[in-house]
Write a protein that holds these residues in place. Structure first.
Motif, PDB file in Angstrom:
ATOM      1  N   HIS A   1       0.824  -1.204   0.000  1.00  0.00           N
ATOM      2  CA  HIS A   1       0.000   0.000   0.000  1.00  0.00           C
ATOM      3  C   HIS A   1       0.862   1.260   0.000  1.00  0.00           C
ATOM      4  CE1 HIS A   1      -3.886   1.950   0.532  1.00  0.00           C
ATOM      5  NE2 HIS A   1      -3.316   2.776   1.389  1.00  0.00           N
ATOM      6  N   TYR A   2       1.958   1.218   0.720  1.00  0.00           N
ATOM      7  CA  TYR A   2       2.829   2.389   0.787  1.00  0.00           C
ATOM      8  C   TYR A   2       3.597   2.584  -0.517  1.00  0.00           C
ATOM      9  CZ  TYR A   2       1.827   3.173   5.701  1.00  0.00           C
ATOM     10  OH  TYR A   2       1.197   3.472   6.878  1.00  0.00           O
ATOM     11  N   PHE A   3       3.930   1.507  -1.201  1.00  0.00           N
ATOM     12  CA  PHE A   3       4.504   1.630  -2.544  1.00  0.00           C
ATOM     13  C   PHE A   3       3.514   2.358  -3.458  1.00  0.00           C
ATOM     14  CE2 PHE A   3       7.585  -1.560  -1.250  1.00  0.00           C
ATOM     15  CZ  PHE A   3       8.695  -1.285  -2.035  1.00  0.00           C
ATOM     16  N   GLY A   4       2.245   1.947  -3.360  1.00  0.00           N
ATOM     17  CA  GLY A   4       1.229   2.585  -4.177  1.00  0.00           C
ATOM     18  C   GLY A   4       1.073   4.065  -3.871  1.00  0.00           C
ATOM     19  N   LYS A   5       1.106   4.410  -2.588  1.00  0.00           N
ATOM     20  CA  LYS A   5       0.974   5.811  -2.193  1.00  0.00           C
ATOM     21  C   LYS A   5       2.152   6.646  -2.685  1.00  0.00           C
ATOM     22  CE  LYS A   5      -2.934   6.548  -0.242  1.00  0.00           C
ATOM     23  NZ  LYS A   5      -3.836   7.571  -0.814  1.00  0.00           N
ATOM     24  N   ARG A   6       3.338   6.082  -2.656  1.00  0.00           N
ATOM     25  CA  ARG A   6       4.500   6.829  -3.163  1.00  0.00           C
ATOM     26  C   ARG A   6       4.357   7.095  -4.661  1.00  0.00           C
ATOM     27  NH1 ARG A   6       7.159   3.621   0.734  1.00  0.00           N
ATOM     28  NH2 ARG A   6       7.776   2.017  -0.737  1.00  0.00           N
ATOM     29  N   VAL A   7       3.884   6.108  -5.402  1.00  0.00           N
ATOM     30  CA  VAL A   7       3.653   6.312  -6.831  1.00  0.00           C
ATOM     31  C   VAL A   7       2.573   7.373  -7.042  1.00  0.00           C
ATOM     32  CG1 VAL A   7       2.738   5.238  -8.922  1.00  0.00           C
ATOM     33  CG2 VAL A   7       4.442   4.035  -7.551  1.00  0.00           C
ATOM     34  N   GLN A   8       1.501   7.293  -6.271  1.00  0.00           N
ATOM     35  CA  GLN A   8       0.441   8.285  -6.382  1.00  0.00           C
ATOM     36  C   GLN A   8       0.984   9.697  -6.193  1.00  0.00           C
ATOM     37  OE1 GLN A   8      -2.297   8.475  -3.090  1.00  0.00           O
ATOM     38  NE2 GLN A   8      -3.955   9.256  -4.362  1.00  0.00           N
ATOM     39  N   GLU A   9       1.784   9.893  -5.157  1.00  0.00           N
ATOM     40  CA  GLU A   9       2.343  11.219  -4.899  1.00  0.00           C
ATOM     41  C   GLU A   9       3.200  11.704  -6.067  1.00  0.00           C
ATOM     42  OE1 GLU A   9       4.260  11.807  -1.189  1.00  0.00           O
ATOM     43  OE2 GLU A   9       2.612  10.988   0.011  1.00  0.00           O
ATOM     44  N   ARG A  10       4.008  10.804  -6.637  1.00  0.00           N
ATOM     45  CA  ARG A  10       4.863  11.205  -7.760  1.00  0.00           C
ATOM     46  C   ARG A  10       4.032  11.581  -8.984  1.00  0.00           C
ATOM     47  NH1 ARG A  10       8.105   6.734  -5.946  1.00  0.00           N
ATOM     48  NH2 ARG A  10       7.394   5.408  -7.670  1.00  0.00           N
ATOM     49  N   VAL A  11       2.992  10.799  -9.273  1.00  0.00           N
ATOM     50  CA  VAL A  11       2.148  11.086 -10.431  1.00  0.00           C
ATOM     51  C   VAL A  11       1.426  12.418 -10.249  1.00  0.00           C
ATOM     52  CG1 VAL A  11       0.091  10.321 -11.692  1.00  0.00           C
ATOM     53  CG2 VAL A  11       1.852   8.665 -11.074  1.00  0.00           C
ATOM     54  N   VAL A  12       0.899  12.654  -9.065  1.00  0.00           N
ATOM     55  CA  VAL A  12       0.180  13.909  -8.809  1.00  0.00           C
ATOM     56  C   VAL A  12       1.122  15.105  -8.932  1.00  0.00           C
ATOM     57  CG1 VAL A  12      -1.020  15.255  -7.030  1.00  0.00           C
ATOM     58  CG2 VAL A  12      -1.610  12.841  -7.393  1.00  0.00           C
ATOM     59  N   ALA A  13       2.318  14.973  -8.350  1.00  0.00           N
ATOM     60  CA  ALA A  13       3.272  16.089  -8.378  1.00  0.00           C
ATOM     61  C   ALA A  13       3.744  16.395  -9.795  1.00  0.00           C
ATOM     62  CB  ALA A  13       4.462  15.775  -7.483  1.00  0.00           C
ATOM     63  N   ALA A  14       3.780  15.392 -10.662  1.00  0.00           N
ATOM     64  CA  ALA A  14       4.239  15.605 -12.036  1.00  0.00           C
ATOM     65  C   ALA A  14       3.098  15.865 -13.006  1.00  0.00           C
ATOM     66  CB  ALA A  14       5.027  14.378 -12.504  1.00  0.00           C
ATOM     67  N   GLY A  15       1.873  15.869 -12.520  1.00  0.00           N
ATOM     68  CA  GLY A  15       0.723  15.926 -13.404  1.00  0.00           C
ATOM     69  C   GLY A  15       0.374  17.326 -13.894  1.00  0.00           C
ATOM     70  N   PRO A  16      -0.656  17.416 -14.735  1.00  0.00           N
ATOM     71  CA  PRO A  16      -1.008  18.680 -15.396  1.00  0.00           C
ATOM     72  C   PRO A  16      -1.954  19.582 -14.606  1.00  0.00           C
ATOM     73  CG  PRO A  16      -2.345  16.898 -16.273  1.00  0.00           C
ATOM     74  CD  PRO A  16      -1.403  16.266 -15.291  1.00  0.00           C
TER      75      PRO A  16
ATOM     76  N   PRO B   1      -2.773  21.698 -10.985  1.00  0.00           N
ATOM     77  CA  PRO B   1      -2.237  22.176  -9.704  1.00  0.00           C
ATOM     78  C   PRO B   1      -2.796  21.338  -8.554  1.00  0.00           C
ATOM     79  CG  PRO B   1      -2.925  24.025 -11.066  1.00  0.00           C
ATOM     80  CD  PRO B   1      -3.411  22.786 -11.752  1.00  0.00           C
ATOM     81  N   TYR B   2      -1.969  21.058  -7.561  1.00  0.00           N
ATOM     82  CA  TYR B   2      -2.341  20.031  -6.588  1.00  0.00           C
ATOM     83  C   TYR B   2      -2.023  20.424  -5.145  1.00  0.00           C
ATOM     84  CZ  TYR B   2       2.635  18.957  -6.219  1.00  0.00           C
ATOM     85  OH  TYR B   2       3.988  19.049  -5.992  1.00  0.00           O
ATOM     86  N   THR B   3      -2.672  19.674  -4.239  1.00  0.00           N
ATOM     87  CA  THR B   3      -2.315  19.658  -2.823  1.00  0.00           C
ATOM     88  C   THR B   3      -2.304  18.205  -2.376  1.00  0.00           C
ATOM     89  OG1 THR B   3      -3.448  21.792  -2.464  1.00  0.00           O
ATOM     90  CG2 THR B   3      -2.887  20.484  -0.513  1.00  0.00           C
ATOM     91  N   ILE B   4      -1.168  17.728  -1.896  1.00  0.00           N
ATOM     92  CA  ILE B   4      -1.061  16.380  -1.324  1.00  0.00           C
ATOM     93  C   ILE B   4      -1.131  16.521   0.195  1.00  0.00           C
ATOM     94  CG2 ILE B   4       0.467  14.394  -0.964  1.00  0.00           C
ATOM     95  CD1 ILE B   4       1.586  14.931  -3.786  1.00  0.00           C
ATOM     96  N   VAL B   5      -2.035  15.769   0.818  1.00  0.00           N
ATOM     97  CA  VAL B   5      -2.279  15.890   2.262  1.00  0.00           C
ATOM     98  C   VAL B   5      -1.904  14.577   2.952  1.00  0.00           C
ATOM     99  CG1 VAL B   5      -3.951  16.551   4.025  1.00  0.00           C
ATOM    100  CG2 VAL B   5      -4.235  17.378   1.671  1.00  0.00           C
ATOM    101  N   PRO B   6      -0.724  14.496   3.586  1.00  0.00           N
ATOM    102  CA  PRO B   6      -0.338  13.265   4.282  1.00  0.00           C
ATOM    103  C   PRO B   6      -0.943  13.229   5.687  1.00  0.00           C
ATOM    104  CG  PRO B   6       1.574  14.633   3.645  1.00  0.00           C
ATOM    105  CD  PRO B   6       0.353  15.496   3.610  1.00  0.00           C
ATOM    106  N   ALA B   7      -1.701  12.201   5.997  1.00  0.00           N
ATOM    107  CA  ALA B   7      -2.352  12.079   7.304  1.00  0.00           C
ATOM    108  C   ALA B   7      -1.865  10.833   8.033  1.00  0.00           C
ATOM    109  CB  ALA B   7      -3.870  12.014   7.136  1.00  0.00           C
ATOM    110  N   THR B   8      -1.905  10.887   9.345  1.00  0.00           N
ATOM    111  CA  THR B   8      -1.568   9.713  10.152  1.00  0.00           C
ATOM    112  C   THR B   8      -2.746   8.737  10.158  1.00  0.00           C
ATOM    113  OG1 THR B   8      -2.292  10.905  12.138  1.00  0.00           O
ATOM    114  CG2 THR B   8       0.071  10.952  11.615  1.00  0.00           C
ATOM    115  N   GLN B   9      -2.564   7.596  10.835  1.00  0.00           N
ATOM    116  CA  GLN B   9      -3.600   6.562  10.866  1.00  0.00           C
ATOM    117  C   GLN B   9      -4.792   7.003  11.710  1.00  0.00           C
ATOM    118  OE1 GLN B   9      -0.305   5.950  11.170  1.00  0.00           O
ATOM    119  NE2 GLN B   9      -0.227   5.130   9.096  1.00  0.00           N
ATOM    120  N   PHE B  10      -5.922   6.331  11.475  1.00  0.00           N
ATOM    121  CA  PHE B  10      -7.144   6.675  12.202  1.00  0.00           C
ATOM    122  C   PHE B  10      -7.191   5.968  13.555  1.00  0.00           C
ATOM    123  CE2 PHE B  10      -8.519   6.833   7.618  1.00  0.00           C
ATOM    124  CZ  PHE B  10      -8.310   8.198   7.519  1.00  0.00           C
ATOM    125  N   HIS B  11      -8.085   6.413  14.408  1.00  0.00           N
ATOM    126  CA  HIS B  11      -8.128   5.917  15.780  1.00  0.00           C
ATOM    127  C   HIS B  11      -8.422   4.423  15.880  1.00  0.00           C
ATOM    128  CE1 HIS B  11      -8.988  10.282  17.103  1.00  0.00           C
ATOM    129  NE2 HIS B  11      -7.759   9.967  17.439  1.00  0.00           N
TER     130      HIS B  11
END
Length: 247
Positions: free
Chosen positions: A107-122, A124-134
């Motif tokens: 899952h974390y591999f997937g999230k890292r790819v997601q962040e890279r794709v969003v940052a390189a995409g067409p 404008p973006y905001t990536i919001v990293p959150a901690t785990q839920f209760h």
């Protein structure tokens, strides 16, 4: 503002949709129930017509690294390409605090790819990293139950309430794109084993919990403080004790 929420019928997505509508926004939910397939892109052209902001809180199930990277990349690429065509001006993506530090989990591999794709995409973006839920430790316990005994690894968390992260996502979606946003976390550092035991006690679940990495759903790559937020984190208000009291 017209908003599209990818994963809008899921746990976080439903909260985001509810808050957007309460604030007077027009909302489109992007999910299979609305005949939208995020992985193939089917249905996205029509769904994103006239949309100003996309909020991606989708959480596709993945079993291995290759699948995770392929699926997370496909979802983000489809949302960004179709969004750019439709004139979307802001793409907000929910990620995980510490995703860059956990190297063995698909899952974390997937999230890292997601962040890279969003940052390189067409778009404008905001990536919001959150901690785990209760309820994350209790979920680990349920995933890791063998012969009536649940295994929860000893690790530290700074958990956040789903309602709190939904509020942050809506706030950021209403503003200007910010690139990678600060980690968003709850106010108190907690021990996962203690959290799981206290959650089960609050739910009157008497199944025993063993503190162990053996048999746990998580590997030792989660050990120690890797899941804690980084410096300058935004702290949300709801504590684990608050959440337990509401069960």
């Amino acid at each position: 503002m017209r908003s599209a929420v990818a994963g809008g019928t899921g746990r976080i997505g439903a909260l985001v949709v509810e808050r957007l509508r309460a604030r007077g926004h027009d909302v489109v939910s992007l999910s299979r129930g609305q005949r939208v397939d995020l992985v193939t892109g089917e249905g996205l052209d029509g769904a994103l017509a006239g949309v100003d902001v996309v909020i991606d809180v989708s959480n596709p199930p993945v079993a291995d690294v290759a699948t995770a990277e392929r699926v997370f990349a496909a979802v983000s690429e489809n949302l960004l390409a179709t969004g750019a065509k439709a004139g979307v001006g802001h793409h907000v993506a929910l990620s995980i605090a510490g995703a860059s530090r956990v190297l063995g989990n698909p899952h974390y591999f997937g999230k890292r790819v997601q962040e890279r794709v969003v940052a390189a995409g067409p778009v404008p973006y905001t990536i919001v990293p959150a901690t785990q839920f209760h309820d994350f430790p209790a979920m680990i316990a349920d995933w890791s139950t063998v012969d009536g005994v649940s295994h929860v690894p000893p690790l530290l968390l700074q958990p956040i309430a789903p309602e709190d992260i939904a509020d942050v996502l809506v706030e950021l979606a209403e503003g200007e794109p910010q690139g990678r946003y600060a980690d968003v976390a709850g106010p108190v550092t907690e021990d996962a084993v203690d959290m799981a035991r206290r959650t089960r006690a609050a739910r009157r679940d008497t199944r025993p919990i063993r503190a162990s990495w053996q048999g746990s759903a998580l590997g030792v790559e989660f050990a120690g403080e890797v899941l804690l937020p980084g410096d300058g984190a935004r702290i949300a208000p709801t504590t684990f004790d608050d959440w337990l009291a509401a069960l």
